[in-house]
Motif scaffolding. Sequence first.
Motif, PDB file in Angstrom:
ATOM      1  N   ASN A  18       9.185  15.098  76.340  1.00 22.99           N
ATOM      2  CA  ASN A  18       8.737  16.157  75.444  1.00 22.99           C
ATOM      3  C   ASN A  18       8.098  15.468  74.248  1.00 22.99           C
ATOM      4  OD1 ASN A  18       8.610  18.229  73.488  1.00 22.99           O
ATOM      5  ND2 ASN A  18      10.037  19.398  74.720  1.00 22.99           N
ATOM      6  N   LEU A  19       6.793  15.305  74.328  1.00 27.97           N
ATOM      7  CA  LEU A  19       6.111  14.449  73.357  1.00 27.97           C
ATOM      8  C   LEU A  19       6.007  15.090  71.984  1.00 27.97           C
ATOM      9  CD1 LEU A  19       3.376  12.980  75.687  1.00 27.97           C
ATOM     10  CD2 LEU A  19       5.575  12.002  75.055  1.00 27.97           C
ATOM     11  N   VAL A  20       5.810  16.403  71.954  1.00 22.78           N
ATOM     12  CA  VAL A  20       5.687  17.070  70.652  1.00 22.78           C
ATOM     13  C   VAL A  20       7.008  16.952  69.888  1.00 22.78           C
ATOM     14  CG1 VAL A  20       5.328  19.309  69.525  1.00 22.78           C
ATOM     15  CG2 VAL A  20       3.812  18.585  71.380  1.00 22.78           C
ATOM     16  N   ASN A  21       8.104  16.971  70.628  1.00 19.41           N
ATOM     17  CA  ASN A  21       9.423  16.795  70.006  1.00 19.41           C
ATOM     18  C   ASN A  21       9.874  15.336  69.979  1.00 19.41           C
ATOM     19  OD1 ASN A  21       9.603  19.495  69.543  1.00 19.41           O
ATOM     20  ND2 ASN A  21      10.947  19.919  71.275  1.00 19.41           N
ATOM     21  N   HIS A  22       9.005  14.424  70.407  1.00 16.32           N
ATOM     22  CA  HIS A  22       9.283  12.981  70.334  1.00 16.32           C
ATOM     23  C   HIS A  22      10.535  12.611  71.116  1.00 16.32           C
ATOM     24  CE1 HIS A  22       6.877  12.381  66.391  1.00 16.32           C
ATOM     25  NE2 HIS A  22       6.544  13.513  66.946  1.00 16.32           N
ATOM     26  N   LYS A  23      10.679  13.190  72.282  1.00 16.40           N
ATOM     27  CA  LYS A  23      11.930  13.015  73.013  1.00 16.40           C
ATOM     28  C   LYS A  23      11.677  12.679  74.470  1.00 16.40           C
ATOM     29  CE  LYS A  23      16.413  15.255  73.027  1.00 16.40           C
ATOM     30  NZ  LYS A  23      17.175  16.400  72.563  1.00 16.40           N
ATOM     31  N   ILE A  24      12.345  11.638  74.929  1.00 15.98           N
ATOM     32  CA  ILE A  24      12.261  11.213  76.324  1.00 15.98           C
ATOM     33  C   ILE A  24      13.678  11.200  76.877  1.00 15.98           C
ATOM     34  CG2 ILE A  24      11.745   9.249  77.844  1.00 15.98           C
ATOM     35  CD1 ILE A  24       9.617   8.477  75.669  1.00 15.98           C
ATOM     36  N   ILE A  25      13.872  11.899  77.978  1.00 18.31           N
ATOM     37  CA  ILE A  25      15.207  11.934  78.590  1.00 18.31           C
ATOM     38  C   ILE A  25      15.146  11.183  79.911  1.00 18.31           C
ATOM     39  CG2 ILE A  25      17.159  13.365  79.289  1.00 18.31           C
ATOM     40  CD1 ILE A  25      16.363  14.047  76.519  1.00 18.31           C
ATOM     41  N   LEU A  26      16.040  10.219  80.071  1.00 16.43           N
ATOM     42  CA  LEU A  26      16.123   9.433  81.298  1.00 16.43           C
ATOM     43  C   LEU A  26      17.441   9.717  81.992  1.00 16.43           C
ATOM     44  CD1 LEU A  26      14.974   5.984  79.837  1.00 16.43           C
ATOM     45  CD2 LEU A  26      13.537   7.756  80.862  1.00 16.43           C
ATOM     46  N   MET A  27      17.472   9.458  83.298  1.00 14.93           N
ATOM     47  CA  MET A  27      18.719   9.598  84.042  1.00 14.93           C
ATOM     48  C   MET A  27      18.938   8.321  84.832  1.00 14.93           C
ATOM     49  SD  MET A  27      20.006  12.813  86.294  1.00 14.93           S
ATOM     50  CE  MET A  27      18.609  12.692  87.383  1.00 14.93           C
ATOM     51  N   GLU A  28      20.111   7.711  84.663  1.00 21.01           N
ATOM     52  CA  GLU A  28      20.400   6.470  85.379  1.00 21.01           C
ATOM     53  C   GLU A  28      20.436   6.712  86.876  1.00 21.01           C
ATOM     54  OE1 GLU A  28      22.935   3.338  82.921  1.00 21.01           O
ATOM     55  OE2 GLU A  28      23.914   5.280  83.050  1.00 21.01           O
ATOM     56  N   LYS A  29      19.959   5.700  87.633  1.00 20.01           N
ATOM     57  CA  LYS A  29      19.967   5.789  89.094  1.00 20.01           C
ATOM     58  C   LYS A  29      21.362   5.506  89.617  1.00 20.01           C
ATOM     59  CE  LYS A  29      15.148   4.521  89.832  1.00 20.01           C
ATOM     60  NZ  LYS A  29      14.208   3.507  90.285  1.00 20.01           N
ATOM     61  N   ALA A  75       8.601   7.893  70.275  1.00 16.48           N
ATOM     62  CA  ALA A  75       9.617   8.878  70.634  1.00 16.48           C
ATOM     63  C   ALA A  75      10.977   8.198  70.765  1.00 16.48           C
ATOM     64  CB  ALA A  75       9.249   9.535  71.957  1.00 16.48           C
ATOM     65  N   ALA A  76      12.014   8.994  70.739  1.00 17.66           N
ATOM     66  CA  ALA A  76      13.354   8.467  70.991  1.00 17.66           C
ATOM     67  C   ALA A  76      13.681   8.664  72.467  1.00 17.66           C
ATOM     68  CB  ALA A  76      14.378   9.191  70.131  1.00 17.66           C
ATOM     69  N   ALA A  77      14.245   7.624  73.075  1.00 17.77           N
ATOM     70  CA  ALA A  77      14.616   7.703  74.490  1.00 17.77           C
ATOM     71  C   ALA A  77      16.124   7.863  74.611  1.00 17.77           C
ATOM     72  CB  ALA A  77      14.158   6.458  75.237  1.00 17.77           C
ATOM     73  N   TYR A  78      16.513   8.870  75.349  1.00 14.11           N
ATOM     74  CA  TYR A  78      17.922   9.167  75.574  1.00 14.11           C
ATOM     75  C   TYR A  78      18.257   9.025  77.052  1.00 14.11           C
ATOM     76  CZ  TYR A  78      17.559  11.412  71.006  1.00 14.11           C
ATOM     77  OH  TYR A  78      17.330  11.659  69.674  1.00 14.11           O
ATOM     78  N   VAL A  79      19.492   8.651  77.330  1.00 15.85           N
ATOM     79  CA  VAL A  79      19.987   8.636  78.706  1.00 15.85           C
ATOM     80  C   VAL A  79      21.004   9.764  78.839  1.00 15.85           C
ATOM     81  CG1 VAL A  79      21.162   7.304  80.475  1.00 15.85           C
ATOM     82  CG2 VAL A  79      19.677   6.158  78.841  1.00 15.85           C
TER      83      VAL A  79
END
Lengths: 62, 62
Positions: A51-62, A4-8
Amino acid sequence: MCEAAAYVLRNGQEELLLSAVDIIEPEGDSLRLVNIFGEQKVIKADFLRLNLVNHKIILMEK
Amino acid sequence: MCEAAAYVLRNGQEELLLSAVDIIEPEGDSLRLVNIFGEQKVIKADFLRLNLVNHKIILMEK
């Protein structure tokens, strides 16, 4: 392949952190991401949504 | 499809929590998992490891 692609999320925008992510592990108060090419990123962040089906990981910085 | 199976680590054993997981979101101090069939699980847990190429998510109860 099911990486998946990881986004911040920054200022309401999704910025690509690392593509083709295979492994994510907590490391202290950070997350360590490793992609299928062996590239690594360590970021002080929490998961916001996977969102694994859409290959998407969203992260939020602390 | 690139959904994954979510396991909870209990007493050193990986117990299947939900298969075919699509979405995972934090919800308070819990995680909400939704699979491709619309089944939901809410569990007080943290991520221990994601291995997307192997379609495997390991959680640890709080």
